[in-house]
Design a protein around this motif. Structure first.
Motif, PDB file in Angstrom:
ATOM      1  N   ARG A 144       0.805  -1.230   0.000  1.00 30.82           N
ATOM      2  CA  ARG A 144       0.000   0.000   0.000  1.00 30.82           C
ATOM      3  C   ARG A 144       0.834   1.275   0.000  1.00 30.82           C
ATOM      4  O   ARG A 144       0.446   2.255  -0.646  1.00 30.82           O
ATOM      5  CB  ARG A 144      -1.014  -0.003   1.138  1.00 30.82           C
ATOM      6  N   VAL A 145       1.979   1.296   0.676  1.00 31.93           N
ATOM      7  CA  VAL A 145       2.789   2.520   0.711  1.00 31.93           C
ATOM      8  C   VAL A 145       3.397   2.789  -0.664  1.00 31.93           C
ATOM      9  O   VAL A 145       3.351   3.917  -1.162  1.00 31.93           O
ATOM     10  CB  VAL A 145       3.878   2.440   1.808  1.00 31.93           C
ATOM     11  N   VAL A 146       3.943   1.767  -1.299  1.00 30.31           N
ATOM     12  CA  VAL A 146       4.511   1.929  -2.648  1.00 30.31           C
ATOM     13  C   VAL A 146       3.426   2.425  -3.603  1.00 30.31           C
ATOM     14  O   VAL A 146       3.657   3.357  -4.390  1.00 30.31           O
ATOM     15  CB  VAL A 146       5.115   0.600  -3.154  1.00 30.31           C
ATOM     16  N   LEU A 147       2.252   1.834  -3.539  1.00 26.61           N
ATOM     17  CA  LEU A 147       1.154   2.227  -4.429  1.00 26.61           C
ATOM     18  C   LEU A 147       0.735   3.673  -4.202  1.00 26.61           C
ATOM     19  O   LEU A 147       0.515   4.420  -5.165  1.00 26.61           O
ATOM     20  CB  LEU A 147      -0.037   1.287  -4.243  1.00 26.61           C
ATOM     21  N   GLU A 148       0.635   4.085  -2.944  1.00 27.65           N
ATOM     22  CA  GLU A 148       0.243   5.470  -2.645  1.00 27.65           C
ATOM     23  C   GLU A 148       1.301   6.467  -3.101  1.00 27.65           C
ATOM     24  O   GLU A 148       0.978   7.530  -3.634  1.00 27.65           O
ATOM     25  CB  GLU A 148      -0.057   5.645  -1.152  1.00 27.65           C
ATOM     26  N   VAL A 149       2.568   6.135  -2.881  1.00 25.35           N
ATOM     27  CA  VAL A 149       3.651   7.027  -3.316  1.00 25.35           C
ATOM     28  C   VAL A 149       3.632   7.171  -4.832  1.00 25.35           C
ATOM     29  O   VAL A 149       3.711   8.284  -5.366  1.00 25.35           O
ATOM     30  CB  VAL A 149       5.026   6.522  -2.811  1.00 25.35           C
ATOM     31  N   CYS A 150       3.507   6.055  -5.550  1.00 24.69           N
ATOM     32  CA  CYS A 150       3.500   6.117  -7.013  1.00 24.69           C
ATOM     33  C   CYS A 150       2.250   6.808  -7.557  1.00 24.69           C
ATOM     34  O   CYS A 150       2.326   7.484  -8.590  1.00 24.69           O
ATOM     35  CB  CYS A 150       3.660   4.723  -7.605  1.00 24.69           C
ATOM     36  N   ALA A 151       1.124   6.671  -6.873  1.00 26.48           N
ATOM     37  CA  ALA A 151      -0.093   7.372  -7.289  1.00 26.48           C
ATOM     38  C   ALA A 151       0.061   8.882  -7.084  1.00 26.48           C
ATOM     39  O   ALA A 151      -0.372   9.684  -7.915  1.00 26.48           O
ATOM     40  CB  ALA A 151      -1.300   6.843  -6.516  1.00 26.48           C
ATOM     41  N   ALA A 152       0.698   9.264  -5.977  1.00 23.92           N
ATOM     42  CA  ALA A 152       0.852  10.688  -5.650  1.00 23.92           C
ATOM     43  C   ALA A 152       1.946  11.362  -6.465  1.00 23.92           C
ATOM     44  O   ALA A 152       1.882  12.573  -6.705  1.00 23.92           O
ATOM     45  CB  ALA A 152       1.142  10.845  -4.158  1.00 23.92           C
ATOM     46  N   PHE A 153       2.966  10.597  -6.880  1.00 22.55           N
ATOM     47  CA  PHE A 153       4.108  11.153  -7.602  1.00 22.55           C
ATOM     48  C   PHE A 153       4.287  10.400  -8.924  1.00 22.55           C
ATOM     49  O   PHE A 153       5.019   9.410  -8.984  1.00 22.55           O
ATOM     50  CB  PHE A 153       5.383  11.054  -6.748  1.00 22.55           C
ATOM     51  N   GLU A 175      -0.689 -10.060  -3.662  1.00 27.93           N
ATOM     52  CA  GLU A 175      -1.748  -9.067  -3.436  1.00 27.93           C
ATOM     53  C   GLU A 175      -1.314  -7.698  -3.932  1.00 27.93           C
ATOM     54  O   GLU A 175      -2.092  -6.967  -4.553  1.00 27.93           O
ATOM     55  CB  GLU A 175      -2.090  -8.965  -1.943  1.00 27.93           C
ATOM     56  N   ALA A 176      -0.068  -7.330  -3.636  1.00 28.12           N
ATOM     57  CA  ALA A 176       0.451  -6.028  -4.047  1.00 28.12           C
ATOM     58  C   ALA A 176       0.480  -5.907  -5.567  1.00 28.12           C
ATOM     59  O   ALA A 176       0.088  -4.873  -6.126  1.00 28.12           O
ATOM     60  CB  ALA A 176       1.848  -5.822  -3.461  1.00 28.12           C
ATOM     61  N   ARG A 177       0.927  -6.960  -6.237  1.00 29.20           N
ATOM     62  CA  ARG A 177       0.966  -6.933  -7.708  1.00 29.20           C
ATOM     63  C   ARG A 177      -0.439  -6.793  -8.291  1.00 29.20           C
ATOM     64  O   ARG A 177      -0.644  -6.045  -9.260  1.00 29.20           O
ATOM     65  CB  ARG A 177       1.636  -8.204  -8.236  1.00 29.20           C
ATOM     66  N   ALA A 178      -1.396  -7.507  -7.708  1.00 30.68           N
ATOM     67  CA  ALA A 178      -2.784  -7.423  -8.178  1.00 30.68           C
ATOM     68  C   ALA A 178      -3.344  -6.017  -7.952  1.00 30.68           C
ATOM     69  O   ALA A 178      -4.033  -5.470  -8.832  1.00 30.68           O
ATOM     70  CB  ALA A 178      -3.643  -8.469  -7.461  1.00 30.68           C
ATOM     71  N   ALA A 179      -3.044  -5.424  -6.809  1.00 26.46           N
ATOM     72  CA  ALA A 179      -3.512  -4.063  -6.521  1.00 26.46           C
ATOM     73  C   ALA A 179      -2.889  -3.063  -7.497  1.00 26.46           C
ATOM     74  O   ALA A 179      -3.556  -2.131  -7.960  1.00 26.46           O
ATOM     75  CB  ALA A 179      -3.175  -3.680  -5.079  1.00 26.46           C
ATOM     76  N   ALA A 180      -1.619  -3.252  -7.834  1.00 31.10           N
ATOM     77  CA  ALA A 180      -0.954  -2.368  -8.799  1.00 31.10           C
ATOM     78  C   ALA A 180      -1.647  -2.473 -10.167  1.00 31.10           C
ATOM     79  O   ALA A 180      -1.866  -1.450 -10.833  1.00 31.10           O
ATOM     80  CB  ALA A 180       0.525  -2.715  -8.909  1.00 31.10           C
ATOM     81  N   GLY A 188      -3.770   0.552 -12.158  1.00 34.02           N
ATOM     82  CA  GLY A 188      -3.071   1.052 -13.331  1.00 34.02           C
ATOM     83  C   GLY A 188      -1.645   1.493 -13.042  1.00 34.02           C
ATOM     84  O   GLY A 188      -1.094   2.321 -13.764  1.00 34.02           O
ATOM     85  N   LEU A 189      -1.032   0.923 -12.002  1.00 33.20           N
ATOM     86  CA  LEU A 189       0.311   1.326 -11.591  1.00 33.20           C
ATOM     87  C   LEU A 189       1.364   0.239 -11.820  1.00 33.20           C
ATOM     88  O   LEU A 189       2.521   0.411 -11.450  1.00 33.20           O
ATOM     89  CB  LEU A 189       0.311   1.720 -10.107  1.00 33.20           C
TER      90      LEU A 189
END
Length: 137
Positions: free
Chosen positions: A19-28, A45-50, A54-55
């Motif tokens: 979740r932290v990697v996803l939020e950082v990449c979404a914000a920046f 789970e992280a890969r599926a969420a990405a 669309g990240l």
């Protein structure tokens, strides 16, 4: 900071579900993220969420031990780990990781353990203070 135009690469050591990697990449949008965790189920789970967000093109999730991990491309490293694990990262992982001068280093639980406590070593070939990797004088 990093020179203008340099790719920003955010690492999360012990990323869990990403979740932290996803939020950082979404914000920046110019940032690429790498999450590392031992738990392969959480990495899936992280890969599926990405993918869902669309990240996936900018977020990489790796199931592995962080010991021996190369961090030479990292411009920022984040850890949300218990104190014993954080101390291990500071003493055993980062000094051998190739983490470069100027990279940001931070923890979710506030300040990193201080040098006075003996938890933060003096890294070779550069000294490290909690929160930053110092530039050469």
């Amino acid at each position: 900071g990093s020179p203008a135009g340099e790719e920003q690469v955010f690492y999360d050591l012990g990323c869990g579900d990403g979740r932290v990697v996803l939020e950082v990449c979404a914000a920046f949008p110019a940032c690429r993220g790498v999450g590392v965790d031992l738990n392969e189920g959480l990495i899936l789970e992280a890969r599926a969420a990405a993918q869902r967000r669309g990240l996936a093109g900018r977020c990489e999730f790796v199931a592995r031990d962080m010991a021996g991990m190369g961090l030479g491309e990292a411009t920022a490293v984040f850890c949300y780990l218990p104190l014993a694990a954080l101390t291990f990262v500071l003493k055993r992982v980062l000094p051998k990781s190739g983490l470069r001068r100027g990279a940001a280093l931070f923890s979710a639980d506030g300040p990193l353990p201080s040098e006075r406590s003996g938890a933060v070593p003096t890294f070779e070939p550069f000294p490290c203070r909690p929160g930053t990797v110092e530039a050469e004088a």
